[in-house]
Design a protein around this motif. Structure first.
Motif, mmCIF file in Angstrom:
data_model
loop_
_atom_site.group_PDB
_atom_site.id
_atom_site.type_symbol
_atom_site.label_atom_id
_atom_site.label_comp_id
_atom_site.label_asym_id
_atom_site.label_seq_id
_atom_site.Cartn_x
_atom_site.Cartn_y
_atom_site.Cartn_z
ATOM 1 N N PHE A 208 8.225 15.322 -17.256
ATOM 2 C CA PHE A 208 8.296 16.343 -16.209
ATOM 3 C C PHE A 208 8.672 17.711 -16.789
ATOM 4 C CE2 PHE A 208 8.590 12.543 -13.581
ATOM 5 C CZ PHE A 208 7.619 12.851 -12.645
ATOM 6 N N LEU B 124 -2.420 1.998 -11.040
ATOM 7 C CA LEU B 124 -1.601 3.148 -10.615
ATOM 8 C C LEU B 124 -2.286 4.456 -11.011
ATOM 9 C CD1 LEU B 124 1.012 4.322 -9.436
ATOM 10 C CD2 LEU B 124 2.022 4.138 -11.697
ATOM 11 N N PHE C 126 -5.179 5.214 -8.896
ATOM 12 C CA PHE C 126 -4.698 5.671 -7.596
ATOM 13 C C PHE C 126 -4.293 7.132 -7.658
ATOM 14 C CE2 PHE C 126 -2.539 5.270 -3.602
ATOM 15 C CZ PHE C 126 -3.284 4.285 -2.985
ATOM 16 N N ILE C 127 -3.550 7.483 -8.718
ATOM 17 C CA ILE C 127 -3.117 8.874 -8.890
ATOM 18 C C ILE C 127 -4.338 9.783 -8.973
ATOM 19 C CG2 ILE C 127 -1.988 10.493 -10.461
ATOM 20 C CD1 ILE C 127 -0.148 8.187 -11.296
ATOM 21 N N GLN D 113 7.540 5.904 -18.600
ATOM 22 C CA GLN D 113 8.287 4.905 -17.822
ATOM 23 C C GLN D 113 8.296 3.576 -18.565
ATOM 24 O OE1 GLN D 113 6.315 4.947 -14.056
ATOM 25 N NE2 GLN D 113 7.586 6.599 -13.251
ATOM 26 N N LEU E 124 5.134 9.970 -6.911
ATOM 27 C CA LEU E 124 6.279 10.233 -7.782
ATOM 28 C C LEU E 124 5.849 10.527 -9.216
ATOM 29 C CD1 LEU E 124 8.953 7.629 -6.656
ATOM 30 C CD2 LEU E 124 9.187 10.095 -6.627
ATOM 31 N N LEU F 170 0.835 -1.206 0.000
ATOM 32 C CA LEU F 170 0.000 0.000 0.000
ATOM 33 C C LEU F 170 0.875 1.264 0.000
ATOM 34 C CD1 LEU F 170 -2.847 1.269 0.196
ATOM 35 C CD2 LEU F 170 -2.496 1.360 2.656
ATOM 36 N N VAL G 167 -6.021 10.199 -5.567
ATOM 37 C CA VAL G 167 -5.234 11.073 -4.689
ATOM 38 C C VAL G 167 -5.425 12.536 -5.088
ATOM 39 C CG1 VAL G 167 -2.879 11.758 -4.064
ATOM 40 C CG2 VAL G 167 -3.495 9.348 -4.106
ATOM 41 N N GLU H 202 4.639 5.541 -5.280
ATOM 42 C CA GLU H 202 4.727 5.515 -6.733
ATOM 43 C C GLU H 202 3.786 6.550 -7.354
ATOM 44 O OE1 GLU H 202 4.471 1.920 -9.964
ATOM 45 O OE2 GLU H 202 4.490 1.421 -7.845
ATOM 46 N N ALA H 203 2.554 6.613 -6.818
ATOM 47 C CA ALA H 203 1.577 7.575 -7.339
ATOM 48 C C ALA H 203 2.097 8.994 -7.145
ATOM 49 C CB ALA H 203 0.232 7.396 -6.644
ATOM 50 N N ARG I 8 2.639 1.800 -3.256
ATOM 51 C CA ARG I 8 1.749 2.285 -4.324
ATOM 52 C C ARG I 8 1.540 3.792 -4.165
ATOM 53 N NH1 ARG I 8 2.505 -2.244 -5.324
ATOM 54 N NH2 ARG I 8 4.331 -1.170 -6.114
ATOM 55 N N ILE I 9 1.344 4.232 -2.898
ATOM 56 C CA ILE I 9 1.160 5.668 -2.662
ATOM 57 C C ILE I 9 2.416 6.423 -3.095
ATOM 58 C CG2 ILE I 9 0.808 7.440 -0.899
ATOM 59 C CD1 ILE I 9 -0.839 5.444 0.667
#
Lengths: 315, 338
Positions: free
Chosen positions: B273, B15, B18-19, B321, A143, A134, B22, A140-141, A137-138
């Motif tokens: 970036f 991912l 998730f991004i 990536q 970054l 977990l 957030v 990585e997100a 993953r956070i």
């Protein structure tokens, strides 16, 4: 050349007489001081520290925020050594007090980011399992999200939420604290990865297994046995992190969502300079050069520390 | 190889979710777009509540996220029993900009070519110049030229973008003008009196491209130099030389190809970036790109546009990536995925 020097030096009687086993700290210190760039970096940083501390003995903060529109944009003179800004505030005095805030933000933001990164890295590496996946993953997100853009959003929305605060008798804009925390909260990811990697490799080392076998509690193992051994990369990352934090504060203040006036920072002195690049170059040259010297000094010191603390290059 | 790519793509999906989650929650927690609206004539509380309802801002954050993601055309949104109109990000609808009342995606995509033009040109300059500087430095190690370039790189690496930009403007725009030399423009993309011609855009691009390039070249050329030095001192280069192969061939075929490998990774990971870095450069030079759009819409808490830009850059980061890994494996025969 260097090899010969070392041999020659080791043969002097003084060196032989003093040939006690040298501690790792001692070796690192010697190597750091022999690193020409690192010493140059230290000199640059000492200059900046001297500028913001000794400077503040001559002028008061009230003078830094003193507005005198009659003298707006006046060029450097005996009265205003580095000229005045668009509403007549003295650029030299603002740079002195602004520098204190910029350095303060750099330092404290790194403390926040180191604390967060270390916590995430230690927990992730030591406990493993779903906590690790977990947290990683956070990481990585985080970054993958461009930091500057995220900082701008956070600074814009949170910057006005905290009122003025008083520290050591100085009244500061609450945005200083907000900026410290958001820079810290968006820069912990590399630290977390470094720490996690180190913990993973140390976890299986014999001395940690021995400590576990002796029944040492987890907290003791993490704090006393693992953490001190991840210190070297942490010191380097922290040093370079200060430069990054100072730059980031400058960028967001420069874009107008950072630290609010009247509290000066190098970044917000630059904010109004766009319209006066030609007419008042002192307005951007002074804070810009101070940021450059600081960042360059920190980068040199960071490189020196990296070389000095790297056990692979142990001579 | 195919399996590897497929696995990476499948891993990228969670991912990205998730991004987005957030980012969305951060946006929700930090701003109130309604209060930023109608600055000149403040709205009544009732009007605010109605607007908030119409924009779906009265829902809990997680519900708003779902609507943002998959749309709300499957739920009844008001007492008249009408269904929502939004299609959601997964169907290409990033919502309507609060500021312009146009689709957020259109607003962003309009600006994208300008940013890509600026950053693409800068990237080409950066790669070419860093390669030349880095290789020259390595081949002529510790020569006067190398020492000069090294010294310059050390300084440039730490220069903040605005200082570089202002210095360049001061010299090439203002000082040149005073000295009666041909000077460069400091803002915008073209002179409105002349129109958007190739020559105009090229002239307006010089200073922003120089600003971005000079700083990046400092870091990259150091990287190339040390990679090249490491390769030059390796055994296979000595072997190639002792076979009597021409020095230029040794350097470029045997040396450079190996030194360039880590550079590919570095460039690939940094590239997206650069889009984010455009925020500062574009603001300074009033370049009508995505970065400037971001700043303009930031002040009005225009979530749909901000989220659209953030998601596009994050998507680019994730894709690059994967691409970098694939390209690296194609270039380096030592890497095998199966």
């Amino acid at each position: 050349m260097t090899a010969q020097n070392t041999v020659a030096r080791l043969n002097t009687p003084d060196e032989v007489a003093l040939s006690k086993p040298r501690s790792l700290t001692r070796i690192a210190l010697t190597r750091f001081l022999n690193h020409r760039m690192a010493v140059l970096g230290m000199v640059m940083l000492l200059f900046v520290f001297g500028f913001v501390t000794i400077g503040s003995l001559f002028f008061t903060e009230a003078q830094a925020n003193w507005v005198d529109t009659a003298r707006r944009l006046s060029p450097p003179s005996s009265e205003h050594l580095l000229g005045t800004d668009s509403i007549g505030r003295d650029v030299l005095i603002r740079s002195i007090y602004g520098g204190q805030i910029s350095l303060l933000i750099g330092g404290f933001a790194v403390i926040v980011s180191i604390s967060l990164g270390t916590l995430v890295g230690l927990v992730s590496g030591y406990y493993g399992g779903w906590i690790d996946s977990l947290l990683m993953r956070i990481t990585e997100a985080m970054l993958s999200i461009p930091t500057l853009l995220l900082l701008l959003v956070l600074a814009n929305f949170l910057g006005n939420r905290v009122g003025e605060i008083t520290i050591f008798g100085r009244v500061l804009s609450g945005s200083v604290v907000v900026i410290i925390f958001i820079i810290g909260a968006t820069s912990w990811m590399y630290i977390a990865r470094i720490i996690r990697g180190n913990v993973l490799s140390l976890k299986r080392s014999e001395y940690v297994l021995a400590a576990e076998a002796l029944g040492a509690p987890t907290r003791r193992i993490i704090l006393l046995h693992i953490l001190p051994n991840t210190l070297a990369p942490l010191v380097v990352a922290a040093t370079l992190g200060v430069a990054q934090a100072i730059l980031q504060e400058a960028y967001i203040s420069f874009l107008g969502v950072g630290v609010k006036t009247p509290t000066a920072t190098w970044g917000n002195i630059l904010e109004g300079a766009r319209s006066y690049i030609d007419d008042a170059p002192w307005l951007w040259l002074v804070p810009g050069t101070l940021i450059l010297i600081t960042v360059m000094g920190i980068n040199f010191v960071g490189d020196g520390l990296r070389d000095a603390l790297d056990p692979r290059s142990l001579k | 190889m195919f399996k590897y790519i497929l696995r990476r793509l499948l891993q990228a999906i969670p991912l990205l979710f998730f991004i987005s989650l957030v980012l969305f929650l951060l946006m929700q927690a930090t701003g109130d777009p309604i209060s930023a609206m109608g600055e000149r004539n403040p709205m009544s509380e009732q009007a605010k509540a109605e607007l908030s309802r119409a924009l779906g801002l009265d829902q809990p954050a997680i519900v708003q996220y779902v609507y943002w993601l998959i749309g709300n055309d499957w739920v009844i949104v008001n007492e008249r029993g009408e269904y929502g109109k939004r299609k959601g990000v997964l169907r290409g609808d990033f919502g309507i900009s609060f500021m312009t009342r146009r689709p957020a995606l259109t607003t962003v995509v309009e600006r994208l070519p300008n940013t890509l033009l600026l950053m693409g040109t800068a990237q080409v300059v950066i790669v070419v110049v860093s390669l030349v500087v880095g290789i020259v430095g390595a081949v002529r190690q510790y020569s006067a030229l190398d020492n000069l370039l090294t010294g310059l790189a050390f300084v440039m690496y730490s220069v903040p973008v605005f200082l570089m930009a202002y210095l360049l403007m001061y010299v090439f725009a203002y000082a040149f003008r005073q000295w009666g030399l041909p000077y460069l423009p400091t803002g915008g993309m073209f002179d409105p009196r002349v129109g958007q011609t190739f020559e105009q855009v090229a002239r307006h691009m010089v200073l922003p491209v120089l600003t971005i390039s000079l700083i990046s070249i400092a870091g990259y050329s150091r990287f190339i130099r040390s990679a090249m030095l490491e390769v030059i001192h390796s055994d296979y280069i000595r072997t190639a030389r002792s076979k009597g192969i021409h020095e230029r061939r040794v350097l470029f075929v045997h040396g450079f190809r190996n030194a360039a490998l880590p550079f590919v990774t570095l460039i690939g990971l940094d590239l997206p970036f650069l889009l984010a870095g455009a925020v500062v450069t574009e603001s300074i030079f009033s370049w009508p790109g995505m970065g400037r759009l971001y700043i303009d819409h930031l002040q009005r808490s225009d979530f749909p546009v901000l989220m659209c830009i953030l998601m596009m850059i994050s998507l680019a980061v994730v894709i690059f990536q994967i691409l970098t890994d694939i390209v690296y494996s194609l270039l380096d025969p030592r890497i095998r995925f199966d």
